[in-house]
Design an enzyme around this catalytic site. Structure first.
Site, PDB file in Angstrom:
ATOM      1  N   SER A   1       0.999  -1.270  -0.015  1.00  0.00           N
ATOM      2  CA  SER A   1       0.027   0.162   0.001  1.00  0.00           C
ATOM      3  C   SER A   1       0.732   1.149  -0.031  1.00  0.00           C
ATOM      4  O   SER A   1       0.299   2.340  -0.310  1.00  0.00           O
ATOM      5  CB  SER A   1      -1.073  -0.122   1.165  1.00  0.00           C
ATOM      6  OG  SER A   1      -0.120  -0.273   2.303  1.00  0.00           O
TER       7      SER A   1
ATOM      8  N   LYS B   1     -12.696  -1.836   0.579  1.00  0.00           N
ATOM      9  CA  LYS B   1     -11.794  -1.098  -0.373  1.00  0.00           C
ATOM     10  C   LYS B   1     -12.706  -1.100  -1.498  1.00  0.00           C
ATOM     11  O   LYS B   1     -13.952  -0.599  -1.791  1.00  0.00           O
ATOM     12  CB  LYS B   1     -10.538  -1.478  -0.464  1.00  0.00           C
ATOM     13  CG  LYS B   1      -9.835  -1.479   1.010  1.00  0.00           C
ATOM     14  CD  LYS B   1      -8.337  -1.426   0.547  1.00  0.00           C
ATOM     15  CE  LYS B   1      -7.532  -1.832   1.911  1.00  0.00           C
ATOM     16  NZ  LYS B   1      -7.457  -0.731   3.141  1.00  0.00           N
TER      17      LYS B   1
ATOM     18  N   HIS C   1      -5.800  -4.618  -1.567  1.00  0.00           N
ATOM     19  CA  HIS C   1      -5.536  -3.405  -2.396  1.00  0.00           C
ATOM     20  C   HIS C   1      -5.500  -4.015  -3.870  1.00  0.00           C
ATOM     21  O   HIS C   1      -5.276  -3.400  -4.803  1.00  0.00           O
ATOM     22  CB  HIS C   1      -4.478  -2.651  -2.407  1.00  0.00           C
ATOM     23  CG  HIS C   1      -4.229  -1.791  -1.019  1.00  0.00           C
ATOM     24  ND1 HIS C   1      -4.816  -0.531  -1.186  1.00  0.00           N
ATOM     25  CD2 HIS C   1      -3.903  -2.112   0.233  1.00  0.00           C
ATOM     26  CE1 HIS C   1      -4.772  -0.049   0.036  1.00  0.00           C
ATOM     27  NE2 HIS C   1      -4.197  -0.968   0.731  1.00  0.00           N
TER      28      HIS C   1
HETATM   29  C1  PLP Z   1      -2.774  -4.791   2.733  1.00  0.00           C
HETATM   30  C2  PLP Z   1      -4.080  -4.601   3.904  1.00  0.00           C
HETATM   31  N1  PLP Z   1      -4.417  -5.601   4.840  1.00  0.00           N
HETATM   32  C3  PLP Z   1      -5.397  -5.364   5.515  1.00  0.00           C
HETATM   33  C4  PLP Z   1      -5.775  -4.158   5.818  1.00  0.00           C
HETATM   34  C5  PLP Z   1      -6.973  -4.071   6.682  1.00  0.00           C
HETATM   35  O1  PLP Z   1      -8.478  -4.192   6.077  1.00  0.00           O
HETATM   36  P1  PLP Z   1      -9.610  -3.900   6.786  1.00  0.00           P
HETATM   37  O2  PLP Z   1      -9.809  -2.335   6.764  1.00  0.00           O
HETATM   38  O3  PLP Z   1     -10.795  -4.809   6.400  1.00  0.00           O
HETATM   39  O4  PLP Z   1      -9.374  -4.247   8.411  1.00  0.00           O
HETATM   40  C6  PLP Z   1      -5.645  -3.055   5.002  1.00  0.00           C
HETATM   41  C7  PLP Z   1      -6.175  -1.788   5.139  1.00  0.00           C
HETATM   42  O5  PLP Z   1      -5.536  -0.721   5.034  1.00  0.00           O
HETATM   43  C8  PLP Z   1      -4.583  -3.267   4.057  1.00  0.00           C
HETATM   44  O6  PLP Z   1      -3.956  -2.469   3.317  1.00  0.00           O
END
Ligand code: PLP
Length: 422
Positions: free
Chosen positions: A209, A268, A237
């Site tokens: 990210s 997302k 993502h």
């Molecule tokens: C790679 C990754 N994994 C997990 C998450 C967490 O997702 P959630 O908002 O569903 O907890 C994010 C959120 O930013 C993320 O970018």
């Protein structure tokens, strides 16, 4: 306070002293410019949002497909609310499972080319659940050790999942490998081949990210197979974003259906509210239904969210027009921002890191861009390495070409003013 301080009988903080210490810590964060301020949005999330009555092109959200407020998603959420209610007031296994939960799990699995899937309240919870549950499994072996290989830039929730696994079993080890460094991963796997680990797991984000790059999954699938390791990919993502039909990094890399475990979010591209999932082979998912602590001890997903996410997957399965729009917008923005003279991290993902150097420039630039009608956030040390401060742009299918032109115009104006471009 450290354990040794407690043992030595050091005096403890009174409650007012605790609050004072917290204030001091917050003041330190403000001084070091690591304090996270929130800029509230007046209304809905979209390609353009309103902040204090002023329009801002939104370049900071994970609303990749623009579904967070798409009429079909709103309709599905309303239908969910009316037909299935607001909440279930229960965890899944007591009385929190409706048919819509089972249907959504099946749809997610089918869409990703996996056998089965299990919902969680977030992807964060799913990552915490997965590693801890798997390594704690007894599996007819009393004296065992497990090993988790993890990309150093993996998301915090994978890191926390691994921490929980290590705390829970004391027999789990982890080896973080340099970001995207397949040679180092290969070396670690070879070194450990005869170390007698019960299970070896390779954990990676599909898309990272902060960088917007993706893991080389074709090579990782071969490596995992050769080394008898389980490949786990966080597609938060990537699902709905990468690949010609939005099936994510595996589709992008030509290994759709060949990943052992996919962990993802509904927060997302897939409608943007909340929720997460783990997809994989049926015995693994059935096992998690019994052993995942966040699944067992935390409430089920609310029906409006389930119905909306389900509609998102229907939309993606029917037609790839939103994915195509997202790809076209991304290509346009990447090309034009470079033409203006900005340095970006090259790639194809809608996360476009615009590199500006030092933290104060990133801070000033995001503040000034907001005044010029662009909502974008800066990232700086310690989130990214020193000297690599950046504005993290995120493109959406909800952007109209005119929105991106407004944003590019503002970038040009502010970039010149601050000396980032000539
Ligand atoms: C790679 C990754 N994994 C997990 C998450 C967490 O997702 P959630 O908002 O569903 O907890 C994010 C959120 O930013 C993320 O970018």
């Amino acid at each position: 306070m450290s354990q040794s301080a407690v043992e030595k009988g050091a005096s403890s903080l009174s409650v007012p002293q605790l609050y004072a210490a917290l204030e001091k810590e917050l003041a330190r964060a403000r001084e070091s410019k690591t304090y996270k301020y929130e800029v509230p949005i007046d209304g809905k999330q979209d390609g353009v949002v309103s902040v204090q009555g002023k329009n801002e092109v939104m370049l900071a959200s994970n609303n990749y497909l623009g579904l967070a407020n798409h009429p079909r998603i709103l309709e599905a959420a309303k239908m969910g609310l009316e037909q299935y209610g607001f909440g279930m007031a229960s965890v899944r296994f007591i009385c929190g499972t409706q048919k819509i939960h089972l249907d959504l799990e099946e749809k997610i699995a089918n869409f990703l080319g996996m056998e089965s899937a299990i919902l969680h309240s977030s992807c964060y919870a799913a990552n915490e659940a997965f590693f801890a549950a798997l390594v704690a499994a007894e599996l007819d072996m009393s004296n065992y050790k497990d090993m988790i290989y993890s990309d150093k830039l993996n998301h915090a929730s994978i890191i926390d999942g691994i921490r929980l696994a290590r705390i829970g079993t004391k027999s789990t080890e982890s080896r973080p490998y340099n970001h995207g460094d397949l040679n180092q991963l290969k070396q670690f796997l070879e070194e450990d081949r005869s170390s007698g680990y019960r299970t070896r797991i390779i954990a990676t984000d599909g898309v990272f990210s902060m960088e917007g790059d993706y893991a080389p999954l074709a090579e990782m699938v071969s490596l995992a197979a050769k080394e008898n390791a389980l490949l786990v990919v966080d597609e938060s993502h990537s699902t709905g974003v990468l690949g010609a039909t939005g099936r994510g990094t595996p589709e992008q890399c030509g290994v759709h259906g060949k990943i052992d475990v996919i962990i993802g979010t509904l927060g997302k591209a897939l409608s943007g509210a909340a929720g997460g999932f783990i997809a994989g082979k049926k015995p693994l998912i059935d096992f998690l239904r019994q052993k995942s602590r966040p699944y067992t001890f935390s409430n089920t997903l609310p029906p409006p969210i389930v119905c909306a996410a389900s509609e998102a997957i229907t939309m993606l399965s029917e037609d790839d027009s939103l994915v195509k729009q997202l790809h076209a917008n991304t290509e346009y923005f990447r090309k034009e921002i470079k033409r203006l003279g900005f340095t970006i991290l090259d790639g194809i993902h809608p996360i476009v890191p615009v590199m500006v150097g030092e933290a104060p420039i990133a801070m000033d630039m995001s503040d000034q861009l907001l005044k010029e009608g662009v909502y974008v956030r800066g990232l700086w040390y310690p989130v990214v390495p020193k000297g690599e401060a950046r504005l993290r742009v995120q493109i959406s299918a909800a952007h109209r070409p005119g929105d991106l032109d407004i944003a590019l115009g503002a970038f040009e104006k502010v970039g010149k003013r601050l000396g980032v471009i000539k």
